[in-house]
Design a protein around this motif. Structure first.
Motif, short mmCIF file in Angstrom:
data_model
loop_
_atom_site.label_atom_id
_atom_site.label_comp_id
_atom_site.label_asym_id
_atom_site.label_seq_id
_atom_site.Cartn_x
_atom_site.Cartn_y
_atom_site.Cartn_z
N LEU A 122 43.25 35.92 47.26
CA LEU A 122 42.94 34.24 46.28
C LEU A 122 43.29 33.57 47.21
O LEU A 122 42.11 32.56 47.47
CB LEU A 122 42.93 34.39 45.27
CG LEU A 122 43.15 35.20 44.31
CD1 LEU A 122 43.43 35.40 43.03
CD2 LEU A 122 41.90 35.77 44.08
N GLY A 123 44.41 32.55 47.73
CA GLY A 123 44.43 31.93 48.51
C GLY A 123 43.93 31.02 49.64
O GLY A 123 43.03 30.36 50.18
N PHE A 124 43.21 32.32 50.39
CA PHE A 124 42.55 32.34 51.55
C PHE A 124 41.06 32.35 51.82
O PHE A 124 40.26 31.99 52.56
CB PHE A 124 43.00 33.97 52.86
CG PHE A 124 44.31 34.32 53.35
CD1 PHE A 124 44.83 33.45 54.84
CD2 PHE A 124 44.90 35.20 52.79
CE1 PHE A 124 45.69 33.79 55.48
CE2 PHE A 124 46.46 35.04 53.69
CZ PHE A 124 46.56 34.71 54.65
N ILE A 125 41.24 33.00 50.00
CA ILE A 125 39.56 32.63 49.92
C ILE A 125 39.59 30.95 49.20
O ILE A 125 38.22 30.56 49.60
CB ILE A 125 38.85 33.74 48.73
CG1 ILE A 125 39.25 35.37 49.55
CG2 ILE A 125 37.89 33.05 48.13
CD1 ILE A 125 39.05 35.72 48.37
N GLY A 126 40.08 30.87 49.01
CA GLY A 126 40.35 29.44 47.81
C GLY A 126 40.02 28.25 49.13
O GLY A 126 39.79 27.22 48.47
N TYR A 127 41.26 28.46 50.02
CA TYR A 127 41.80 27.65 50.86
C TYR A 127 40.19 27.16 51.12
O TYR A 127 39.94 25.43 51.42
CB TYR A 127 42.23 27.24 51.69
CG TYR A 127 43.67 27.32 51.67
CD1 TYR A 127 43.74 25.99 51.36
CD2 TYR A 127 44.94 28.12 51.30
CE1 TYR A 127 45.55 24.95 51.30
CE2 TYR A 127 45.96 27.57 50.78
CZ TYR A 127 46.58 26.72 51.17
OH TYR A 127 47.86 26.02 50.66
N PRO A 128 39.40 27.28 52.37
CA PRO A 128 37.54 26.94 52.09
C PRO A 128 37.45 26.34 51.55
O PRO A 128 36.41 24.68 52.16
CB PRO A 128 37.56 28.28 53.64
CG PRO A 128 38.35 28.81 53.30
CD PRO A 128 39.88 28.55 52.06
N VAL A 129 37.41 26.99 50.32
CA VAL A 129 36.85 25.56 48.95
C VAL A 129 37.03 24.36 48.88
O VAL A 129 36.55 23.21 49.19
CB VAL A 129 36.44 27.23 48.28
CG1 VAL A 129 35.64 25.46 46.97
CG2 VAL A 129 35.99 28.33 48.22
N VAL A 130 38.51 24.13 48.57
CA VAL A 130 38.67 22.87 48.96
C VAL A 130 39.22 22.32 49.43
O VAL A 130 39.44 20.99 49.87
CB VAL A 130 40.43 23.02 48.04
CG1 VAL A 130 40.51 24.10 46.67
CG2 VAL A 130 41.43 24.18 49.05
N SER A 131 38.66 22.56 50.84
CA SER A 131 38.75 21.86 52.23
C SER A 131 37.71 21.98 52.83
O SER A 131 37.38 21.27 53.96
CB SER A 131 39.63 22.79 53.45
OG SER A 131 40.99 23.02 52.98
N SER A 162 35.96 29.92 61.96
CA SER A 162 37.71 29.98 61.30
C SER A 162 37.57 30.27 59.85
O SER A 162 38.35 30.69 59.26
CB SER A 162 37.84 28.49 62.05
OG SER A 162 36.77 27.22 60.76
N ILE A 163 36.35 29.68 59.04
CA ILE A 163 36.70 29.42 57.73
C ILE A 163 36.43 31.91 57.26
O ILE A 163 36.76 32.56 56.69
CB ILE A 163 35.22 29.27 57.27
CG1 ILE A 163 34.88 28.50 57.00
CG2 ILE A 163 34.38 29.95 55.53
CD1 ILE A 163 33.47 26.56 56.65
N LEU A 164 35.06 32.64 58.87
CA LEU A 164 35.15 33.45 57.84
C LEU A 164 36.72 34.54 58.41
O LEU A 164 36.78 35.67 57.46
CB LEU A 164 34.59 34.42 59.22
CG LEU A 164 34.31 35.98 59.79
CD1 LEU A 164 33.67 36.16 57.93
CD2 LEU A 164 33.12 36.47 60.53
N LEU A 165 37.31 33.78 59.24
CA LEU A 165 38.36 34.63 59.68
C LEU A 165 39.93 34.05 58.57
O LEU A 165 40.85 34.75 58.84
CB LEU A 165 39.51 33.81 60.89
CG LEU A 165 38.71 34.01 62.80
CD1 LEU A 165 38.98 33.77 63.46
CD2 LEU A 165 38.76 35.81 62.05
N SER A 166 39.49 33.65 58.10
CA SER A 166 40.23 33.40 56.80
C SER A 166 40.30 34.25 55.54
O SER A 166 41.00 34.94 54.49
CB SER A 166 40.11 31.75 55.79
OG SER A 166 40.93 31.59 55.19
N ILE A 202 39.76 38.83 51.51
CA ILE A 202 38.94 39.49 50.46
C ILE A 202 39.03 41.03 50.71
O ILE A 202 39.55 41.97 49.83
CB ILE A 202 38.11 39.93 50.87
CG1 ILE A 202 36.22 38.46 50.55
CG2 ILE A 202 36.39 40.62 50.58
CD1 ILE A 202 35.21 38.06 51.52
N LEU A 203 39.42 41.76 52.28
CA LEU A 203 40.32 42.56 52.46
C LEU A 203 42.00 42.90 51.23
O LEU A 203 42.24 43.85 50.97
CB LEU A 203 40.40 43.07 53.65
CG LEU A 203 39.52 42.67 54.85
CD1 LEU A 203 39.31 43.26 56.10
CD2 LEU A 203 38.80 43.78 54.23
#
Length: 423
Positions: free
Chosen positions: A44-53, A72-76, A81-82
């Motif tokens: 969830l952190g990997f998915i959430g960081y692009p949102v808050v950033s 870079s967003i995709l690589l995060s 998701i996986l």
């Protein structure tokens, strides 16, 4: 119908699909639970960081080519998701490759930043030039769940690359503040890595404690079984042997006395001792099973069927008294059956009916203890309840070629399947 795990003492000889379908996917359930929850949270952190950033991503987009921000967003988001999806799969064998994937993806994003950087700097050096620096410790935390030493190396590499790119994007060069920024990042993230390490070690200690409890319970049960067997032997000597000897009178032997004496000898022969036989014939197996079932309750029916071939590997007919089975296997199967029958008496209900179906085959001995009692949900059995875990599944798990399976549903009765296959 809910089914517990199939326990096996020699899983190497079993097909892969059998292991996947029946065997427990882990001997460390608490450690796996910690890893699974941790992977889900970090995903969830990997998915959430692009949102808050989002604001930082937009502000620094002018420093790089247009392809780098979405990549870079995709690589995060991709590894996140996986990770979350994999936590819904059985076991945690997937965690190590996915942890490595998340770290490699993060490092790749940092390396590509240097390729995509157009040489410009931020108008305000106080802003963030590299949004990925905000979670440089996240991949290391995932690795800490499975590879603590590698996690430390990964943290050093990720923090160094992230802050170097941050320095270039802010000032156009690496300043003297870079080592302090990297050190602060290591110290700050190291606290979270320590928390993850403590959580995984606690899970492992819980699993080791449970295993030790099972071993202790098994040893106590074995000692108790030996004491019960000794008391049974003493009772047979007193009630059958001495009684037969005292009944001997001068004159022609009484046929009934001969039958009684033969029965006493047979009863003595089936009592295992320290120098007992290494194998038992199928006739002895049947007698032992019927006697053990009767010791628990006279109301249990025992039905014996013979396998399709009807003979063993040497051509002996099963049921003729010439086919043999290891005494160790017989002891484990009979004791597991007895525990299942005692569970019927204790828990199935006063009106429950129960039958034991025994099947002989050339290289196997199997049985099913079936009752129509109140049943239960195996998934809700408390961890501390050791009857099924130790006396049935655990006992068969320690026997080469042994397997046990319990099926039950509330209101639908219970079936305990016990199987020994010649290794």
């Amino acid at each position: 119908m809910p089914t517990t795990d199939l326990a096996s003492g020699d899983s190497r000889a079993r097909p892969a699909w059998v292991r996947r379908a029946f065997e427990s996917d882990s001997v460390e359930p608490d450690l796996d639970r910690v890893r699974r929850v941790g992977a889900r949270f970090l995903g969830l952190g990997f998915i959430g960081y692009p949102v808050v950033s989002a604001a930082s991503i937009l502000a620094s987009a002018s420093l790089t080519d247009a392809w780098w921000p979405p990549l870079s967003i995709l690589l995060s988001v991709g590894p996140g998701i996986l990770l979350i999806a994999a936590t819904f799969r059985p076991g945690t064998a997937w965690l190590t490759p996915l942890a490595l994937t998340s770290w490699v993806g993060y490092v790749l994003g940092l390396v590509l930043w240097f390729v995509a950087w157009n040489g410009t700097t931020l108008a305000d050096p106080g802003d963030s030039a590299q949004w990925m620096v905000a979670f440089c410790g996240m991949p290391s935390m995932v690795l800490m769940l499975v590879r603590p030493r590698l996690a430390v190396v990964a943290l050093i590499a990720s923090s160094t690359l992230a802050h170097l790119s941050q320095q270039l994007g802010r000032f156009g060069e690496v300043t003297s503040d870079a080592p302090m920024e990297v050190m602060w990042s290591l110290m700050f993230t190291g606290v979270f890595l320590a928390v993850v390490l403590v959580a995984t070690r606690t899970g492992r200690e819980l699993d080791e404690t449970r295993e030790e409890t099972y071993r202790t319970a098994a040893n106590v049960a074995a000692a108790s079984a030996r004491e019960v067997e000794k008391e049974r032997f003493d009772a047979i000597v007193h009630d059958r042997v001495i009684a037969s000897l005292l009944a001997v009178r001068p004159g022609r032997p009484d046929d009934r006395l001969a039958t009684q004496a033969a029965s006493a000898l047979e009863e003595l022969a089936r009592v295992p001792g320290s120098d007992g036989p290494d194998a038992a014939t199928d006739v002895e197996v049947i007698r032992r099973i019927r006697s053990a079932a009767a010791d628990v309750s006279e109301r249990f029916d025992v039905e014996v069927v013979v396998g399709e071939t009807g003979g063993d590997a040497d051509g002996h007919d099963v049921g003729s008294g010439t086919a043999t089975y290891p005494a160790e296997a017989l002891d484990a199967v009979v004791e597991a059956m007895s525990e299942a029958l005692r569970n019927v008496v204790r828990h199935a209900g006063d009106d429950a009916e129960c039958a034991v179906i025994v099947r002989f085959a050339p290289d196997s001995l199997s049985m099913a203890v079936v009752d129509n009692g109140v049943g239960f949900d195996p998934e809700t059995v408390a961890v501390g309840r050791l009857g099924i875990a130790v006396s049935i599944r655990g006992r068969l798990a320690r026997l080469p070629g042994g397997h046990a399976r319990v099926q039950s549903r509330p209101g639908r009765g219970t079936t305990v399947q016990i199987l020994w296959e010649r290794p």
